[in-house]
Design a protein around this motif. Structure first.
Motif, PDB file in Angstrom:
ATOM      1  N   ILE A  34      -3.083  -0.145   7.487  1.00 36.07           N
ATOM      2  CA  ILE A  34      -3.096   0.502   6.288  1.00 36.07           C
ATOM      3  C   ILE A  34      -2.427   1.887   6.924  1.00 36.07           C
ATOM      4  O   ILE A  34      -3.247   2.013   8.382  1.00 36.07           O
ATOM      5  CB  ILE A  34      -4.289   1.413   5.578  1.00 36.07           C
ATOM      6  CG1 ILE A  34      -5.368   0.125   4.574  1.00 36.07           C
ATOM      7  CG2 ILE A  34      -3.445   2.928   4.807  1.00 36.07           C
ATOM      8  CD1 ILE A  34      -6.412   0.972   4.498  1.00 36.07           C
ATOM      9  N   ILE A  48      -6.315   1.781  -3.515  1.00 34.50           N
ATOM     10  CA  ILE A  48      -6.852  -0.431  -3.462  1.00 34.50           C
ATOM     11  C   ILE A  48      -8.220  -0.917  -3.113  1.00 34.50           C
ATOM     12  O   ILE A  48      -8.962   0.044  -3.325  1.00 34.50           O
ATOM     13  CB  ILE A  48      -6.625  -0.308  -1.906  1.00 34.50           C
ATOM     14  CG1 ILE A  48      -6.905   0.092  -1.383  1.00 34.50           C
ATOM     15  CG2 ILE A  48      -4.429   0.430  -2.359  1.00 34.50           C
ATOM     16  CD1 ILE A  48      -6.264  -0.153   0.640  1.00 34.50           C
ATOM     17  N   ILE A  95       0.688  -1.421  -0.092  1.00 32.87           N
ATOM     18  CA  ILE A  95       0.096  -0.063   0.030  1.00 32.87           C
ATOM     19  C   ILE A  95       1.198   1.614   0.174  1.00 32.87           C
ATOM     20  O   ILE A  95       1.503   1.164   0.928  1.00 32.87           O
ATOM     21  CB  ILE A  95      -0.982   0.105   0.661  1.00 32.87           C
ATOM     22  CG1 ILE A  95      -1.648  -1.533   1.234  1.00 32.87           C
ATOM     23  CG2 ILE A  95      -1.902   0.942   1.247  1.00 32.87           C
ATOM     24  CD1 ILE A  95      -2.585  -1.700   2.337  1.00 32.87           C
TER      25      ILE A  95
END
Lengths: 248, 248
Positions: B113, B98, B92
């Motif tokens: 995240i 995403i 990420i």
DNA sequence: CATCATTTGTGAGAAATATCACAAATGGGG
DNA sequence: CCCCATTTGTGATATTTCTCACAAATGATG
């Protein structure tokens, strides 16, 4: 050293994810450590664990931090909203398709759908969808799009497009302001296209609000009151001509 | 007579909706009755109130009845899933878009995240969306459609259509079965079109599963393993050629 | 393998919650 | 206005949870 602790924390989080609630004693037995250790683990991870009188719960379940902004307003006029929904629920008929607007007001409507009615419910907000998932006989259609935290709802062209493929018998709309002259208004502009399209497509539309909304004017206009079969408040269905500001 | 009680129950439910947790003592003070009365109110309405060591919570928060079928499977391999997501999260990058597949596995990815990354996340299931709403810096896009309780996800043409308007940098897919020869399979057919379209549109796709899925074959095929940059498990990223059934 | 910082366990006293029986209050029906 | 069923309050006792200090164990480090 810190390794053992980290592993235990993860195991505890996992056990909690499965069980939703875990008693301090059970947790201690499960992980093979003393209650004191579990206590400390919980205290050290306030973001992960909530603790209520001997029971461990996911922090999310009791977190005062609102997952959506909605929660902050959730208490205001809750009783009035619920009562308005009781009146609104009488327009729900079995095997039909209903639309449920976003906001806190119509959340209560979901719980008032008779248990034995199998219905199709169209929504575009997370809070309403969440409630609907608890009803075994409801088919749920979600209009997708970009998320707006302020109303926990989604908006976008594809959601609007989805409406073209649906046949909606009854639409329940909500508003932040109801002005006798100007009509129904809300706070967030992104809701307007959805509301308008629903009103234009549904066979019947009802505006469901508590009386505190009457007389108010908010930035985003979405429909004149004549667009609705009736305005439903905690007092029942108001004839449109009789609407007036609350006495208080 | 029963009137007074009913009114109090509603008031209590309202207070609870706003606060999420209410101490027995506070509830008694708030409603102007004794603790004993509150205790009895709670005991009489197990469907409405949950009670944990002196604290009143919404029944839904501690209800063992799963809101979605997912919850039943939530515990199995949770640690492995979480670890797999730790590896996945390294792909990420800030300011990118995403895609997060449905299922329990990738739920963990949301919490991994990095806090300071502002990303756009595309999803089509309620559990993933719920988690995403807790992240302040995430823009959320939901693919709508008809709800499937088995995976808490939505499917439909409009959701697929939405994908045409998105640019996805990294897609994280999940599977119920990963067969070295046949490829990635899942249980529910309605997920297949979404997964396939995402794979075809995204710049990079990763398959994230715990090792227990490897060697299994499920009814709905959606992609050969060559469609993915890598298969990510709790052991890290597996070169596709090295995949083998778990040792246990 | 000795040392040190950290983590974990134990027990006792303090505080809170749970349970129960019985008294008091309330509201509806005659 | 009285009676009865239901609801509500109170206080004592039993049980559970909380807090704290100190001892024991653990793991990393030299």
């Amino acid at each position: 050293m810190a390794n053992r602790k980290a592993t235990r924390i993860i195991a505890l989080a996992d056990a909690l994810a499965a069980r939703r609630v875990l008693h301090l004693k059970d947790a201690a037995a499960l992980l093979g450590v003393s209650e004191m250790t579990i206590r400390r683990d919980i205290a050290d991870n306030p973001g992960l664990f909530g603790y209520l009188g001997g029971h461990i719960v996911p922090a999310a379940d009791i977190d005062a931090d609102a997952p959506y902004d909605l929660a902050r307003e959730a208490d205001s006029h809750a009783t009035a909203k619920r009562e308005a929904c009781v009146h609104a629920a009488r327009h729900i008929r079995p095997d039909e398709t209903i639309f449920i607007d976003c906001g806190t007001t119509l959340e209560y409507l979901v719980d008032l759908i008779p248990e034995n009615y199998s219905i199709t419910a169209v929504c575009y907000s997370l809070n309403v969808a969440d409630r609907l998932t608890r009803r075994p006989n409801a088919r749920i259609v979600m209009l997708g799009g970009v998320y707006h935290p302020s109303s926990a709802s989604f908006s976008g062209n594809s959601g609007l497009e989805t409406l073209n493929h649906l046949g909606i018998n009854v639409a329940f709309l909500s508003a932040a302001g109801v002005d006798p002259a100007r009509g129904a208004t809300c706070v967030h502009f992104h809701e307007v296209p959805v509301k308008q399209k629903v009103i234009s497509l549904a066979r019947e539309s009802y505006l469901v609000v508590d009386k505190s909304k009457i007389g108010k004017l908010k930035p985003a206009f979405f429909a004149p009151l004549t667009a609705f079969r009736a305005v439903i408040t905690e007092g029942g269905e108001a004839a449109l001509s009789v609407l007036e500001a609350p006495s208080g």
